[in-house]
Write an enzyme that holds these catalytic residues in place. Structure first.
Site, mmCIF file in Angstrom:
data_model
loop_
_atom_site.group_PDB
_atom_site.id
_atom_site.type_symbol
_atom_site.label_atom_id
_atom_site.label_comp_id
_atom_site.label_asym_id
_atom_site.label_seq_id
_atom_site.Cartn_x
_atom_site.Cartn_y
_atom_site.Cartn_z
ATOM 1 N N HIS A 82 71.707 19.339 42.509
ATOM 2 C CA HIS A 82 72.533 19.282 41.305
ATOM 3 C C HIS A 82 73.866 19.992 41.522
ATOM 4 C CE1 HIS A 82 69.234 17.574 39.062
ATOM 5 N NE2 HIS A 82 70.032 17.449 38.029
ATOM 6 N N LYS A 133 59.813 19.103 33.435
ATOM 7 C CA LYS A 133 58.824 19.778 32.587
ATOM 8 C C LYS A 133 59.512 20.864 31.788
ATOM 9 C CE LYS A 133 57.137 23.086 36.062
ATOM 10 N NZ LYS A 133 56.822 24.488 35.888
#
Lengths: 273, 166
Positions: free
Chosen positions: B27, B92
């Site tokens: 990222h 999650k």
């Protein structure tokens, strides 16, 4: 003096790496089965079923229970009448490396915490206790960092009420919320020094889940399960499978409390040599 | 892909198609690439990112254990990726308000999947090819072909969020 060769340590650690990562602890499995029965919410049940299916599939297919095969933590209880021929730390790290490579586990360790770089398999974190006797006990705990990141330490005043401590522990679980793979096992260390309380909190995770609980542990478990966070944080009666506390004498001026949360995939394996 | 916009928080779906793994360091690199006008390793428009760093692939298997990692660590990078056309994310746990707002603004979707169930989830992966950032090891970008991958909608395109539901 009983002599144990370093190569025997390496071999044992390699095998413990396999067991810990592929075979979910029996006490954790039983607790998860209990949670499945305890849950009423259908989604929570479905999630717990997936968790149980995952453990069975991992075992059958020799796959890691979780892709986060952790920062390996190795606990050594070395009998004072044992002589290790060779380099103990190097032997443990070699066992970790060989195990992680052999069983296709994840290389999650960066050599420098600031510079990062390409992840490697080792080193692990080693906690050593010298005990009586001529045996050596080795425990490998692959600790995932989703839950390790939720660890908390607080230095309370010695006059703090137990209620304040309970609140801190429950809040630690609430702040982990849905993020660290609930249902959790909550390890708590109380006493000693800041560093020692944290080691105790981690060691508390090695206690068998079904071992008899103190009133404080029971009470905390009830409070935590009342939060309704539930499996995967999607609601339910079961936010934690257990709260385990380890205590140690401390200083008149302080009261350290450390919380080490484990995800539902609480993994460890031990051997006595 | 258009259908992703119409999903509602709380719905369960079984996804078949292409997803790309990317986590922390990937990222950071992708955002740096966007800011300096460099090419990204895959077309973000319409893509789904899976926050996942699998184990190494055992011999004879498509992939190793491959469950989701904690999504909130990617929060600071996510709004820019959504602005660039990212459609969906799988992970999650919760997300920041900024991510939630960006999901709503750009009509994206955030899914969660069975956390801590990496072995089981590997069953739904039919193909895996590392396409970029190989030097990051388990944090490299892997193009996955999945079939009936179980997902639960956690934040929908209208900003509906599963964690508010109860």
């Amino acid at each position: 003096m009983r002599e144990i060769k370093a190569s025997r340590i390496t071999q044992a650690v390699t095998e413990l790496v396999r067991q810990a990562n592929f075979i979910l602890r029996q006490d954790v499995l039983s607790a998860l089965r209990g949670a499945y029965k305890f849950e009423k919410n259908q989604r929570a049940k479905t999630i717990l079923k997936a968790i149980l299916d995952n453990a069975a599939y991992a075992r059958k297919k020799n796959l890691a229970i979780c892709q986060d095969t952790g920062m390996p933590v190795v606990f050594v209880e070395a009998g004072q009448d044992v002589k290790i021929s060779g380099d103990l730390k190097a032997a443990i790290n070699k066992g970790i490396e060989e195990g992680y490579k052999k069983y296709f586990l994840r290389n999650s360790i960066v050599s420098d915490p600031l510079l990062r770089g390409k992840p490697k398999f080792s080193p692990c974190v080693i906690h050593t206790d010298i005990v009586r006797g001529n045996k050596i006990k080795l425990t490998v705990m692959p600790k995932g960092f989703g839950c390790e990141n939720k660890s908390q330490l607080k230095m309370f005043k010695p006059t703090a009420a137990t209620e304040e401590i309970k609140k801190f522990i429950v809040e630690a679980v609430k702040s982990a919320g849905p993020d660290a793979c609930p249902p959790y096992i909550v390890g708590v260390g109380i006493g000693g020094t800041a560093d020692y309380a944290s080691i105790l909190a981690k060691k508390a995770l090695l206690i068998k889940i079904q071992a008899e609980n103190s009133k404080l542990e029971e009470d905390l478990l009830k409070k935590i399960n009342k939060t309704g966070i539930g499996p995967m944080g999607l609601g339910g009666r079961c936010t934690a499978l257990a709260v385990k506390i380890q205590k140690y004498p401390t200083h008149i001026a302080g009261l350290p409390v450390s919380v080490n949360i484990s995800c539902h995939a609480l993994r460890s394996a031990s051997i006595i040599l | 892909m258009k259908k992703l916009n119409s999903l509602k928080a709380g719905q369960q779906i079984f996804f078949s198609g292409t997803i790309y793994t990317a986590r922390d360091q990937a990222h950071k690199r992708m955002v740096a690439a966007i800011k300096t006008g460099k090419r990204l390793p895959f077309e973000l428009k319409g893509a789904i990112i899976y926050y996942c760093g699998p184990t190494r692939t055992p011999k004879g298997k498509v992939i190793g254990s491959c469950g989701p990692t904690t999504s909130l660590r990617m929060d600071e990078f996510t709004p820019l990726l959504l602005a660039q056309g990212l459609s969906g994310m799988i992970g999650k746990g919760g997300r920041s308000k900024e991510v939630r707002d960006a999901i709503k603004k750009y009509k994206g979707v955030y899914f969660v999947t069975y956390a801590g169930c990496g072995a089981l989830l590997s069953k739904y992966v039919k193909g895996a090819k590392t396409i970029a950032y190989r030097d990051l090891g388990p944090e490299a970008i892997i193009k996955l072909e999945v079939k009936d991958f179980p997902l639960i909608v956690a934040i929908d395109a209208n900003g509906g969020c599963i964690y508010d539901a109860d």
